[in-house]
Design a protein around this motif. Sequence first.
Motif, PDB file in Angstrom:
ATOM      1  N   ASN A  78      -8.015  -8.855  -6.569  1.00  0.00           N
ATOM      2  CA  ASN A  78      -9.188  -8.905  -7.446  1.00  0.00           C
ATOM      3  C   ASN A  78      -8.743  -8.840  -8.903  1.00  0.00           C
ATOM      4  O   ASN A  78      -8.352  -7.773  -9.384  1.00  0.00           O
TER       5      ASN A  78
ATOM      6  N   GLN B 257      -4.254  -1.439  -7.427  1.00  0.00           N
ATOM      7  CA  GLN B 257      -5.457  -1.722  -6.625  1.00  0.00           C
ATOM      8  C   GLN B 257      -5.882  -3.179  -6.809  1.00  0.00           C
ATOM      9  O   GLN B 257      -6.224  -3.861  -5.840  1.00  0.00           O
ATOM     10  N   ASN B 258      -5.881  -3.641  -8.045  1.00  0.00           N
ATOM     11  CA  ASN B 258      -6.226  -5.048  -8.297  1.00  0.00           C
ATOM     12  C   ASN B 258      -5.352  -5.971  -7.457  1.00  0.00           C
ATOM     13  O   ASN B 258      -5.842  -6.925  -6.839  1.00  0.00           O
TER      14      ASN B 258
ATOM     15  N   LEU C  48      -3.540  -5.229  -4.745  1.00  0.00           N
ATOM     16  CA  LEU C  48      -3.773  -5.056  -3.308  1.00  0.00           C
ATOM     17  C   LEU C  48      -5.029  -5.791  -2.861  1.00  0.00           C
ATOM     18  O   LEU C  48      -5.084  -6.354  -1.766  1.00  0.00           O
ATOM     19  N   GLN C  49      -6.036  -5.761  -3.708  1.00  0.00           N
ATOM     20  CA  GLN C  49      -7.312  -6.380  -3.335  1.00  0.00           C
ATOM     21  C   GLN C  49      -7.393  -7.848  -3.760  1.00  0.00           C
ATOM     22  O   GLN C  49      -8.386  -8.519  -3.457  1.00  0.00           O
TER      23      GLN C  49
ATOM     24  N   GLN D 184       0.836  -1.197   0.000  1.00  0.00           N
ATOM     25  CA  GLN D 184       0.000   0.000   0.000  1.00  0.00           C
ATOM     26  C   GLN D 184       0.872   1.249   0.000  1.00  0.00           C
ATOM     27  O   GLN D 184       0.603   2.210  -0.724  1.00  0.00           O
TER      28      GLN D 184
ATOM     29  N   SER E 121      -6.567   7.606   1.631  1.00  0.00           N
ATOM     30  CA  SER E 121      -5.710   6.464   1.962  1.00  0.00           C
ATOM     31  C   SER E 121      -4.577   6.893   2.892  1.00  0.00           C
ATOM     32  O   SER E 121      -4.149   6.156   3.754  1.00  0.00           O
TER      33      SER E 121
END
Lengths: 349, 349, 349, 349
Positions: free
Chosen positions: A289, A283-284, A286-287, A262, B20
Amino acid sequence: MVLKKPSVTYQAISKRLKVSEEDTGSTSIQAADSTAINGNITPTDKKIGFLGLGLMGSGIVSNLLKMGHTVTVWNRTAEKNAAGGIHSEVCDPEEDGQCDLFIQEGAHLGRTPAEVVSTCDITFACVADPTAAKDLVLGPSGVLQGIRPGKCYVDMSTVDPETVMELAQVIVSRGGRFLEAPVAGNQQLSNDGMLMILAAGDHGVYEDCSSCFQAMGRTSFFLGEVGNAARMMLIINMVQGSFMATIAEGMTLAQVTGQSQQTLLDILIQSQLSSVFLDQKCQNILQGNFKPDFYLKYIQKDLRLAIALGDSVNHPTPMAAAANEVYKRAKALDQSDNDMSAVYRAYIH
Amino acid sequence: MVLKKPSVTYQAISKRLKVSEEDTGSTSIQAADSTAINGNITPTDKKIGFLGLGLMGSGIVSNLLKMGHTVTVWNRTAEKNAAGGIHSEVCDPEEDGQCDLFIQEGAHLGRTPAEVVSTCDITFACVADPTAAKDLVLGPSGVLQGIRPGKCYVDMSTVDPETVMELAQVIVSRGGRFLEAPVAGNQQLSNDGMLMILAAGDHGVYEDCSSCFQAMGRTSFFLGEVGNAARMMLIINMVQGSFMATIAEGMTLAQVTGQSQQTLLDILIQSQLSSVFLDQKCQNILQGNFKPDFYLKYIQKDLRLAIALGDSVNHPTPMAAAANEVYKRAKALDQSDNDMSAVYRAYIH
Amino acid sequence: MVLKKPSVTYQAISKRLKVSEEDTGSTSIQAADSTAINGNITPTDKKIGFLGLGLMGSGIVSNLLKMGHTVTVWNRTAEKNAAGGIHSEVCDPEEDGQCDLFIQEGAHLGRTPAEVVSTCDITFACVADPTAAKDLVLGPSGVLQGIRPGKCYVDMSTVDPETVMELAQVIVSRGGRFLEAPVAGNQQLSNDGMLMILAAGDHGVYEDCSSCFQAMGRTSFFLGEVGNAARMMLIINMVQGSFMATIAEGMTLAQVTGQSQQTLLDILIQSQLSSVFLDQKCQNILQGNFKPDFYLKYIQKDLRLAIALGDSVNHPTPMAAAANEVYKRAKALDQSDNDMSAVYRAYIH
Amino acid sequence: MVLKKPSVTYQAISKRLKVSEEDTGSTSIQAADSTAINGNITPTDKKIGFLGLGLMGSGIVSNLLKMGHTVTVWNRTAEKNAAGGIHSEVCDPEEDGQCDLFIQEGAHLGRTPAEVVSTCDITFACVADPTAAKDLVLGPSGVLQGIRPGKCYVDMSTVDPETVMELAQVIVSRGGRFLEAPVAGNQQLSNDGMLMILAAGDHGVYEDCSSCFQAMGRTSFFLGEVGNAARMMLIINMVQGSFMATIAEGMTLAQVTGQSQQTLLDILIQSQLSSVFLDQKCQNILQGNFKPDFYLKYIQKDLRLAIALGDSVNHPTPMAAAANEVYKRAKALDQSDNDMSAVYRAYIH
């Protein structure tokens, strides 16, 4: 510790860009049409066909319909449905049911590519790769069977220049008019009508597609002779695919050396490297996803074709070659149908 | 053809980022001080030393002085001047005359690193690589000779974690206080006081440096134990260096396949890949202007250290490894002292 | 179907080689001594020390003893035994008990490196890497503590030129005489006394080591200034390590495409690529037997050092860089202490 | 200093190999026919056709004629001569005049591929790449025009499995019999009748080719289904091409670090890496003699196809990918028509 307000440098780029667009003679970039910018598009009265309802095609058709175009659709699954056949075990799951949906929204259903082409004025196609693009045109009940003088065929697939030149040649030899128009973007941008369209070939067809391109895209570029759009598209996706692998490499190296992913993203996003792409793909990761916005298997295919493009002119592309090997590993780990950002998994297994 | 107004997505990122930052517990990122943001910095009354006046150091010293700090400077060339000695044949040309300039602006001149450290409260250093960083501390008349209990030493060089941990250990063993604080950015951002500072080590020193960091930077991050800032910095520069090679690869592939590099940039800059970095580096290539903003030799050094970082944890970094080889070729083509974007030349020769 | 008798081309190479050896002026390759060739070696009456009893060192010591040399041994484990200390948890298992064995065969036991050096005329060392080589010389009770004018120190470790030049400098500054003598080969060749010795530095020491080199090796080369043997050794091992990765790549590609690995070996071994190395390493893969003949972790270390050697002269080594990444993956898969051929496992996981 | 007699380990391999050949059940390797081994071949009375007189084809035809076969030849240049046409500007220079030579030695001249196939029982072809192999069969006056039930077609070109399976399919669909039979070797081995033949497809054709294979080769392997020989051949050449790049990398790294290339070769040739290939290719580099024994452009083509083979099964081939990029650089430096060892020049420019 935030010490100063960030300068919104993105806008400075946008401003400079406008000027450069006016100056660039080598490509036919035209001044923005105010109607288009305001979203009030007058749809062409030509009949539009569309072949291939994958991640990209579905968003495009949806936007064509919304802007009032008359659209006839077809895809592999639809054909089978219409014929009462059995679903192929290997058919793309995302295509299922798309035709039904579009018919509810007013689209017509074509039974074969040939039928779509013969009943429409301009037929767009957007399929997976060179083999699929060729099969669509040259296969049984294919596009070529429906081509007659004056028919326009616009191939939006990302393929190699050899393939697109071969398709142009056979279409034109039957009296058809050909435009290649691969698109830069992903599923989200396709749904939002914000794709970038790289076109080359018959300039008249390019002009006839004006309201269609306004419906699906944010900008279009006309790049001259057939093959140029394929080349440019492969280069764009090569840069994108290599950068994605680099991002994944950085995110994993952070993890294995005990750094916060992060925090890495927080730093990157405030640096001059900051981009929508970088942000979304991190983001993908980190998640965890990896829902596809751009299939990993397709970016690998594009890297392969870009390397072959370099090969054809004896130009080394060591970054793309390294990236390609990482994506191959990701494919071996069953990430083909995930988003390209799932290349991350090649680094952690 | 511009079809729609671009959505200014960069601002969306910035907004999300703010949230964030407030949420991230693992790093000591603090809310922005409004005074800092408005540029009204109250300079610390501690005496500041600065060792190393290269591309980055010069901008930093200039901003420290502008914001009212008391600064004593030293660099290799300065030492020789002061001692009446002969210029080293291998001294960095960009350092010549920098000391004189800063003295006119109110800086004091130290004769040796030891002298600077012994006469100042907080001494910053920003030099080329691990060897230079170690020599500065451990060499004759080096930093270690001037360290006494309570003295603060802040190493801003980008080095490997082993080096910075070794330096921290010797400084602390003499009663000194140590902070590592490598910076993300380039000459322009250094001049503008818009660097990003990655700090780790003694948190008290981090706080004592508050007004200094406000003078030189836009954001600072505190990353915990000594070594973490080096690790994070190498990862950032690894991503940057690999991406730069990818950009150069794309620009050359455009050229050799007959595509317009300007058009490629126009497309990229409107895509989700758009970033200040991408724009600036492509501009360099288009203009053939490789005036250094970040030395090519330093990004190659950082790639080498990042690969070694991966090596230390058995983590493959194939993209960085491929990029490193391209930069080595660029160095063999005498591009070491040009901007990192001169890696382009490795692709065209 | 065997169609013709193979021509025994290996012998043709050997014959040509003999001539080239006589002609090569730049290296001190001497005509074979018939005594040596017949295996009747007259051992030197100088006292020999040996530090480091790993895969290579053990075979060497054994052969030194067999040929009648007076040998004093030491290794890390031995020191701990002698001191009644506790075994290090991370000590190399292969070193355990080696000292006892050699003492039974007539070797003396030294308690520290310093003691061995001070009681012997010529002390050889063969340890893992640059860090170990430096620690051995510069550490507490290290070699340097035992060096006195006239003492000879021969470092057989494979390290980088910078390390060996640094060691030579400190040894010589104390009046010692220094020779670097890394060896090409593996455990089997070490046991058989068939190593290849690459020496550089003090030619007098090289001559004094004559009977020792005859005991342990098949050929020796004198390469001039200190550093040259390290450089040559790294190049040899770079070629070896990259070729090993290529072999593994071929063997796995055969497997995943449904070809017989045995047939691939049968073809390769009849081709002009046929070599003892190729045959042995493919056998390892076919049998899934990765018992170390040359540690994977050491060939990866050598690749790393060879890449750094290229880096020092701005010379790209893309093959070694690619190989290095594959070995790093193998290390992450816990193959460090297996034979280098276990790099195969990086391709199948 | 030569210390001991080298053990002739190559022979040990050969001995072991013989046993393994007898044991290998999965491939049809048969015991050597003593007649073949003694060189007394009884030529088949079938009429033999041969298409493609490049580096490899010329040697093969010469040996077929020497052993008493009835051969009809054709190549691109021949066709043009016969037709009184103008030489293509891009025709392979090595093919000029080859037909005339063979006619003097008793060969017949075919005017088109179709004519050769229709007048002969078994027609061999050996051309440059997949495109050439397809054109030869499917083009105007191509092989397919001459195929009638019972005709045998043996493609000896090194191509990808997809191409050879496609060719097999069209030949068989016309009643023809198909064998793929790519050869491992180079011009010298072709001239000497010492090629290695990898065959797959119709086993009856394989048997009918017995005397032809004896004339041209040293060993043949029958590998089962069509496609397997292409796969195995690509793997062999991938190993060869990657090793060649590694050798060039080692030789240049020696040079730029001030080591003798001759000494490097002397060491390698006495090591377990020693092979005929290593020796010959290093000799080429030492002598700066890159007269083609195996065209650089063809090994690059094979690397490209091997990478694609890996791609088709999602198998990473990072060594081949790195090698491919080096060969592409060599091609950009005009080394296409030199021997593969000219990849050396990619490292020094």
